[in-house]
Design a protein around this motif. Structure first.
Motif, PDB file in Angstrom:
ATOM      1  N   GLU A  91       0.820  -1.218   0.000  1.00 40.50           N
ATOM      2  CA  GLU A  91       0.000   0.000   0.000  1.00 40.50           C
ATOM      3  C   GLU A  91       0.851   1.263   0.000  1.00 40.50           C
ATOM      4  O   GLU A  91       0.467   2.279  -0.594  1.00 40.50           O
ATOM      5  N   TRP A  92       2.021   1.228   0.651  1.00 41.93           N
ATOM      6  CA  TRP A  92       2.941   2.363   0.586  1.00 41.93           C
ATOM      7  C   TRP A  92       3.417   2.576  -0.851  1.00 41.93           C
ATOM      8  O   TRP A  92       3.561   3.699  -1.326  1.00 41.93           O
ATOM      9  N   PHE A  93       3.688   1.480  -1.532  1.00 39.89           N
ATOM     10  CA  PHE A  93       4.287   1.534  -2.858  1.00 39.89           C
ATOM     11  C   PHE A  93       3.251   1.772  -3.957  1.00 39.89           C
ATOM     12  O   PHE A  93       3.583   2.240  -5.049  1.00 39.89           O
ATOM     13  N   ALA A  94       1.991   1.455  -3.672  1.00 34.20           N
ATOM     14  CA  ALA A  94       0.931   1.487  -4.688  1.00 34.20           C
ATOM     15  C   ALA A  94       0.833   2.810  -5.441  1.00 34.20           C
ATOM     16  O   ALA A  94       0.645   2.810  -6.668  1.00 34.20           O
ATOM     17  N   PRO A  95       0.943   3.966  -4.770  1.00 33.21           N
ATOM     18  CA  PRO A  95       0.770   5.236  -5.503  1.00 33.21           C
ATOM     19  C   PRO A  95       1.780   5.452  -6.626  1.00 33.21           C
ATOM     20  O   PRO A  95       1.535   6.249  -7.527  1.00 33.21           O
ATOM     21  N   THR A  96       2.905   4.747  -6.609  1.00 37.23           N
ATOM     22  CA  THR A  96       3.928   4.952  -7.638  1.00 37.23           C
ATOM     23  C   THR A  96       3.552   4.289  -8.960  1.00 37.23           C
ATOM     24  O   THR A  96       4.063   4.678 -10.009  1.00 37.23           O
ATOM     25  N   GLY A  97       2.707   3.257  -8.926  1.00 34.88           N
ATOM     26  CA  GLY A  97       2.371   2.525 -10.136  1.00 34.88           C
ATOM     27  C   GLY A  97       3.505   1.664 -10.662  1.00 34.88           C
ATOM     28  O   GLY A  97       3.428   1.127 -11.779  1.00 34.88           O
ATOM     29  N   LYS A  98       4.570   1.502  -9.876  1.00 38.18           N
ATOM     30  CA  LYS A  98       5.717   0.692 -10.306  1.00 38.18           C
ATOM     31  C   LYS A  98       5.496  -0.774  -9.921  1.00 38.18           C
ATOM     32  O   LYS A  98       4.703  -1.077  -9.039  1.00 38.18           O
ATOM     33  N   PRO A  99       6.185  -1.697 -10.581  1.00 38.20           N
ATOM     34  CA  PRO A  99       5.916  -3.117 -10.350  1.00 38.20           C
ATOM     35  C   PRO A  99       6.418  -3.641  -9.009  1.00 38.20           C
ATOM     36  O   PRO A  99       7.418  -3.153  -8.469  1.00 38.20           O
ATOM     37  N   ILE A 100       5.716  -4.642  -8.514  1.00 41.75           N
ATOM     38  CA  ILE A 100       6.125  -5.394  -7.333  1.00 41.75           C
ATOM     39  C   ILE A 100       6.175  -6.866  -7.719  1.00 41.75           C
ATOM     40  O   ILE A 100       5.216  -7.395  -8.294  1.00 41.75           O
ATOM     41  N   HIS A 101       7.302  -7.504  -7.429  1.00 37.63           N
ATOM     42  CA  HIS A 101       7.426  -8.945  -7.655  1.00 37.63           C
ATOM     43  C   HIS A 101       7.689  -9.608  -6.313  1.00 37.63           C
ATOM     44  O   HIS A 101       8.620  -9.233  -5.605  1.00 37.63           O
ATOM     45  N   THR A 102       6.857 -10.563  -5.967  1.00 34.40           N
ATOM     46  CA  THR A 102       6.970 -11.251  -4.677  1.00 34.40           C
ATOM     47  C   THR A 102       7.745 -12.554  -4.820  1.00 34.40           C
ATOM     48  O   THR A 102       7.432 -13.375  -5.691  1.00 34.40           O
ATOM     49  N   LEU A 103       8.761 -12.722  -3.974  1.00 36.52           N
ATOM     50  CA  LEU A 103       9.450 -13.998  -3.860  1.00 36.52           C
ATOM     51  C   LEU A 103       8.916 -14.706  -2.621  1.00 36.52           C
ATOM     52  O   LEU A 103       9.067 -14.200  -1.509  1.00 36.52           O
ATOM     53  N   LEU A 104       8.257 -15.833  -2.821  1.00 41.17           N
ATOM     54  CA  LEU A 104       7.752 -16.636  -1.707  1.00 41.17           C
ATOM     55  C   LEU A 104       8.894 -17.538  -1.254  1.00 41.17           C
ATOM     56  O   LEU A 104       9.132 -18.612  -1.817  1.00 41.17           O
ATOM     57  N   THR A 105       9.634 -17.055  -0.251  1.00 38.72           N
ATOM     58  CA  THR A 105      10.869 -17.699   0.161  1.00 38.72           C
ATOM     59  C   THR A 105      10.617 -18.961   0.989  1.00 38.72           C
ATOM     60  O   THR A 105       9.511 -19.209   1.462  1.00 38.72           O
ATOM     61  N   LYS A 106      11.693 -19.742   1.121  1.00 39.58           N
ATOM     62  CA  LYS A 106      11.690 -20.955   1.958  1.00 39.58           C
ATOM     63  C   LYS A 106      10.656 -21.982   1.495  1.00 39.58           C
ATOM     64  O   LYS A 106      10.122 -22.742   2.293  1.00 39.58           O
TER      65      LYS A 106
ATOM     66  N   SER B 138      13.438 -20.583  -3.335  1.00 42.65           N
ATOM     67  CA  SER B 138      14.186 -21.208  -2.247  1.00 42.65           C
ATOM     68  C   SER B 138      15.666 -20.950  -2.459  1.00 42.65           C
ATOM     69  O   SER B 138      16.235 -21.389  -3.463  1.00 42.65           O
ATOM     70  N   ALA B 139      16.284 -20.220  -1.537  1.00 42.71           N
ATOM     71  CA  ALA B 139      17.721 -19.989  -1.619  1.00 42.71           C
ATOM     72  C   ALA B 139      18.478 -21.303  -1.424  1.00 42.71           C
ATOM     73  O   ALA B 139      19.497 -21.543  -2.078  1.00 42.71           O
ATOM     74  N   LEU B 140      17.974 -22.165  -0.547  1.00 38.52           N
ATOM     75  CA  LEU B 140      18.649 -23.429  -0.259  1.00 38.52           C
ATOM     76  C   LEU B 140      18.665 -24.348  -1.472  1.00 38.52           C
ATOM     77  O   LEU B 140      19.705 -24.897  -1.849  1.00 38.52           O
ATOM     78  N   LYS B 141      17.514 -24.511  -2.109  1.00 43.69           N
ATOM     79  CA  LYS B 141      17.401 -25.408  -3.259  1.00 43.69           C
ATOM     80  C   LYS B 141      17.589 -24.694  -4.592  1.00 43.69           C
ATOM     81  O   LYS B 141      17.553 -25.326  -5.649  1.00 43.69           O
ATOM     82  N   ARG B 142      17.717 -23.358  -4.527  1.00 45.52           N
ATOM     83  CA  ARG B 142      17.884 -22.508  -5.720  1.00 45.52           C
ATOM     84  C   ARG B 142      16.656 -22.574  -6.629  1.00 45.52           C
ATOM     85  O   ARG B 142      16.747 -22.349  -7.844  1.00 45.52           O
ATOM     86  N   THR B 143      15.534 -22.822  -6.035  1.00 43.23           N
ATOM     87  CA  THR B 143      14.265 -22.852  -6.764  1.00 43.23           C
ATOM     88  C   THR B 143      13.884 -21.439  -7.202  1.00 43.23           C
ATOM     89  O   THR B 143      13.887 -20.515  -6.398  1.00 43.23           O
TER      90      THR B 143
END
Length: 216
Positions: free
Chosen positions: A134-149, A187-192
């Motif tokens: 929500e903080w970032f939303a006003p910029t209209g710039k992309p967000i990419h989520t890494l679902l870690t672990k 996954s950093a461990l499995k490099r997924t």
């Protein structure tokens, strides 16, 4: 395959907006809840062991770390490691300072191309993760989520976590968020998911015409 991020090195540390470097190069911010594996992910993405450091006391690191990317003489971009958020042990005044720093940086930094948002795949889209979006939303710039672990989940649990996250992100699109909102398992461990993340990050940093030149 050689990746631009493998040419990363420490550049500077910032604790106040006035100290942000006047560098013109594009930036990508890395954000995430404390203990979401942000530092580990940055190190794996950059093919280094100790580029980014996690505080021994989670939530205590309240500054912004800059890493330059590309040739040492002429960096082409910066990775910006934002302080982890979400630990109750942090004193109120410090928490206020760092929330103001985070929100102001995310909303006002012209060089910022997008945000990589780290979420523990076992606990995606917490209230604080949503606040970052929500903080970032006003910029209209992309967000990419890494679902870690994601290595800690079964295959079906991973699929469910990704679907639930994509559904949650779609709610922001439906509400009018103009930027891209994407997610992947990591996954950093499995490099997924490592190569997918590399390619997306570098597509944000490198102008399309550079890619065209290299292909010739």
């Amino acid at each position: 395959m050689a990746f631009l991020l493998h040419q990363a090195r420490f550049f500077t540390t910032v604790n106040h907006l006035r100290d942000l470097p006047p560098t013109p190069q594009p930036e990508i911010a890395f954000a995430g809840r404390s203990n979401a594996g942000k530092s580990t992910a940055i190190n794996v993405l950059c093919n280094q062991k100790r580029l980014a450091f996690a505080s021994k006391t989670p939530g205590r690191t309240q500054h912004i770390n800059y890493f330059s990317v590309g040739p040492a003489a002429e960096p082409v971009a910066h990775l910006v490691d934002l302080p982890g958020y979400g630990y109750a042990e942090v004193p109120g005044a410090a928490k206020e300072h760092w929330e103001a720093l985070l929100s102001s940086y995310l909303q006002s930094r012209a060089q910022l191309r997008g945000m990589i948002l780290m979420m523990d795949s076992r606990r995606p889209l917490t209230e604080l993760d949503r606040r970052m979006i929500e903080w970032f939303a006003p910029t209209g710039k992309p967000i990419h989520t890494l679902l870690t672990k994601c290595d800690k989940l079964t295959r079906q649990e991973s699929i469910n976590a990704l679907r639930a996250t994509q559904k949650g992100l779609k709610e922001y699109k439906d509400a009018g968020y103009e930027g891209e909102l994407t997610a992947q398992l990591f996954s950093a461990l499995k490099r997924t998911g490592l190569e997918d993340a590399h390619e997306l990050i570098e597509s944000w940093l490198l102008p399309a015409e550079n890619g065209d030149d290299e292909a010739q």
